[in-house]
Design a protein around this motif. Structure first.
Motif, PDB file in Angstrom:
ATOM      1  N   UNK A  83       0.838  -1.203   0.000  1.00  0.00           N
ATOM      2  CA  UNK A  83       0.000   0.000   0.000  1.00  0.00           C
ATOM      3  C   UNK A  83       0.870   1.249   0.000  1.00  0.00           C
ATOM      4  N   UNK A  90       5.529   7.290   7.162  1.00  0.00           N
ATOM      5  CA  UNK A  90       6.718   6.663   7.757  1.00  0.00           C
ATOM      6  C   UNK A  90       6.709   6.921   9.256  1.00  0.00           C
ATOM      7  N   UNK A 102      10.032  -2.915   8.592  1.00  0.00           N
ATOM      8  CA  UNK A 102       8.835  -3.212   9.409  1.00  0.00           C
ATOM      9  C   UNK A 102       7.967  -4.373   8.909  1.00  0.00           C
ATOM     10  N   UNK A 103       7.590  -4.364   7.629  1.00  0.00           N
ATOM     11  CA  UNK A 103       6.743  -5.481   7.184  1.00  0.00           C
ATOM     12  C   UNK A 103       7.421  -6.833   7.387  1.00  0.00           C
ATOM     13  N   UNK A 150       9.074   0.184   1.306  1.00  0.00           N
ATOM     14  CA  UNK A 150       8.411  -0.567   2.367  1.00  0.00           C
ATOM     15  C   UNK A 150       7.245  -1.391   1.811  1.00  0.00           C
TER      16      UNK A 150
END
Lengths: 236, 309
Positions: A83, A90, A102-103, A150
């Motif tokens: 997405x 951020x 992060x993911x 990301x």
């Protein structure tokens, strides 16, 4: 990849965001979603990303009927969708590297795997040298590219972008769109909402137009895209 | 994905959550320390009372064998007669056991229990009579039937004095029970206070990180992933608060112990206060961790329910 079948979305009786929308996107396709503000672009993307549930209609994304997805399973669906928003969202107290990671942390990848994939994603958006910076120290275009890194670091099969170039000047906008095209070339299905008509017209992809919550023009799928459909999720 | 892989992933996530939440506490040292002190004081108060109560109880121990009748025999009674009487009494249904304590044994025991050995050693002869300690059977241990047994034994010709030493013990234990319940009530209240303090601290921190929670939800974080670092923070608050409480209790006890030891010395006793001890400290830490866990659990869940996406 994306199937909307007679989908309607009403937030309240006086506010119908989408009505009886039916459209289809093939695996590996790239398309733009356009229309005036309030035409329902954002709502469509939110529904496709399972951020909201439709009032009526059937949505199937990546072979998964959203009606059958319980609330507990939603996070696992989102992990397979990249997405991107107008505001890159951020986390200010994390470095560029940690933001992109992060993911993968959420997914529970090993440390080494995270290092490898984050570096690759940052190289892809040409920010390999900025991994130790904080978002505050980056320009708007750079921040958006971190957001894109990301979104793709998890190697999702589908990328959804909502006005990703809304805050950027024309050169940077073109750069970002080219990035999306590169991802599409390796098999990722990409749907970008944008009202920057001159830019998207120049990119020779299908353009889906919404008007007051209805499908105004489904656009034509260009021939060359069909030939470029490759295996899903091969990216970065 | 194999079971060991999953296990490994889970461990990695927990390690990540525990380290990152510790780091977060560390980055706001003043606020963290203030919260920890509040928790520490709240936990120290009942812990202190609990320790003092334990001391009172251990002080009363040794006399804690329930009802027991001491028969002080006449000085004229010989050892053989005394032992005969003991075996006679043992035959009775309402007597469980009879112990014969010779005057010499009695003196030794007296020295050991009271600690006034120095005075006793100065005595030329043993002033103590032979004693039979009669332990009633458990079924007899109601005040009424014990009274009956006592009057029976008093009538024996060899017996000088028959004494039932229970009344004062009963009073002591009733008082201790009252205090004990008071301590528990206080502990429950202050435990609730700790729960609320931690819950509120975590609530503020979920509110400060509202945006962050929203973002990581967008990229596929499960509720348990979001909850985990907050739960660790809560448990850290509880743990460190308990450690502070432990320190406070130790300081208080050792401060009190100085006059207590002096007082005991005046009675030629070796009594001194015991502290929380290692096991007590571990228990306190566990209580802190559990309170922290639930405090943050309620807060985070409330936040997650209110911000469903």
């Amino acid at each position: 990849m994306i199937d909307f079948d007679n989908v309607s979305m009403r937030y309240d009786p006086n506010h119908t965001a989408l009505s009886n929308l039916t459209f289809h996107m093939a695996k590996g396709e790239m398309a733009f979603l356009t229309g005036h503000s309030g035409a329902g672009k954002s709502t469509l993307l939110k529904l496709a990303a399972l951020l909201e549930r439709p009032t009526n209609g059937k949505i199937v994304v990546n072979g998964c009927n959203y009606k059958r997805v319980s609330r507990r399973k939603i996070p696992y669906i989102r992990r397979n969708i990249g997405l991107i928003f107008q505001n890159p969202h951020l986390l200010p107290e994390l470095t560029v590297f940690d933001n992109v990671a992060l993911p993968l942390v959420i997914h529970g990848f090993s440390h080494q795997e995270i290092q490898k994939r984050v570096r690759a994603a940052l190289d892809k958006v040409s920010l390999g040298n900025k991994e130790r910076c904080y978002p505050k120290g980056l320009s708007g275009g750079e921040q958006q590219r971190v957001g894109i890194a990301r979104a793709v670091v998890n190697r999702p099969a589908l990328l959804l972008a909502d006005e990703p170039t809304g805050n950027l000047d024309p050169d940077l906008s073109a750069e970002i769109m080219n990035l999306f095209q590169e991802f599409n070339e390796v098999g990722v299905t990409v749907l970008v909402a944008s009202h920057d008509l001159p830019l998207i017209a120049s990119m020779r992809h299908r353009i889906i137009t919404l008007k007051q919550g209805r499908l105004f023009d489904a656009g034509a799928q260009l021939q060359w895209q069909a030939n470029h459909v490759q295996e899903e999720g091969v990216l970065v | 994905m194999s079971l060991s892989d999953r296990w490994h992933k889970l461990l990695e996530r927990h390690a990540h959550a525990s380290v990152s939440s510790l780091g977060r506490l560390w980055r706001t040292p003043f606020a963290t320390m203030l919260t920890l002190l509040v928790i520490g004081v709240a936990l120290a108060l009942p812990a202190c009372l609990y320790v003092l109560l334990g001391n009172v109880q251990s002080f009363g121990q040794g006399w804690d064998k329930g009802a027991q009748i001491s028969l002080f025999l006449k000085v004229s009674v010989s050892q053989a007669t005394a032992q005969d009487l003991a075996s006679q009494l043992k035959q009775r249904d309402d007597v469980a056991n009879v112990t014969y304590i010779s005057p010499q044994d009695g003196l030794k025991k007296f020295q050991a229990q009271t600690g006034i050995g120095d005075i006793v050693e100065d005595l030329h002869s043993n002033p103590l009579p032979a004693v039979l300690e009669v332990q009633p059977t458990l079924s007899v241990q109601t005040p009424k039937s014990i009274e009956a047994l006592l009057t029976d034994l008093k009538r024996l010709p060899q017996v000088d004095i028959a004494e039932l030493d229970m009344q004062w013990l009963k009073r002591l234990y009733t008082i201790i029970e009252v205090i004990r319940r008071g301590v528990w009530a206080l502990a429950a209240l202050l435990g609730l206070a700790v729960l609320l303090v931690i819950g509120n601290t975590i609530r503020l921190s979920t509110q400060n990180r509202r945006q962050e929670i929203e973002i990581i939800k967008l990229i596929g974080a499960t509720n348990s992933f979001i909850r985990r670092p907050f739960l660790y923070s809560g448990m850290y608050y509880g743990l460190f608060g308990a450690i502070i409480a432990w320190i406070l209790v130790s300081i208080t006890i050792s401060w009190l112990n100085v006059p207590v030891v002096q007082l005991a010395k005046l009675y030629s006793s070796q009594f001194s206060l015991h502290g929380l001890g290692f096991l007590g400290g571990v228990k306190l830490a566990c209580v802190g961790i559990v309170l922290g866990f639930f405090g943050s659990w309620f807060s985070v869940n409330r936040h997650l329910r209110a911000n469903e996406l």
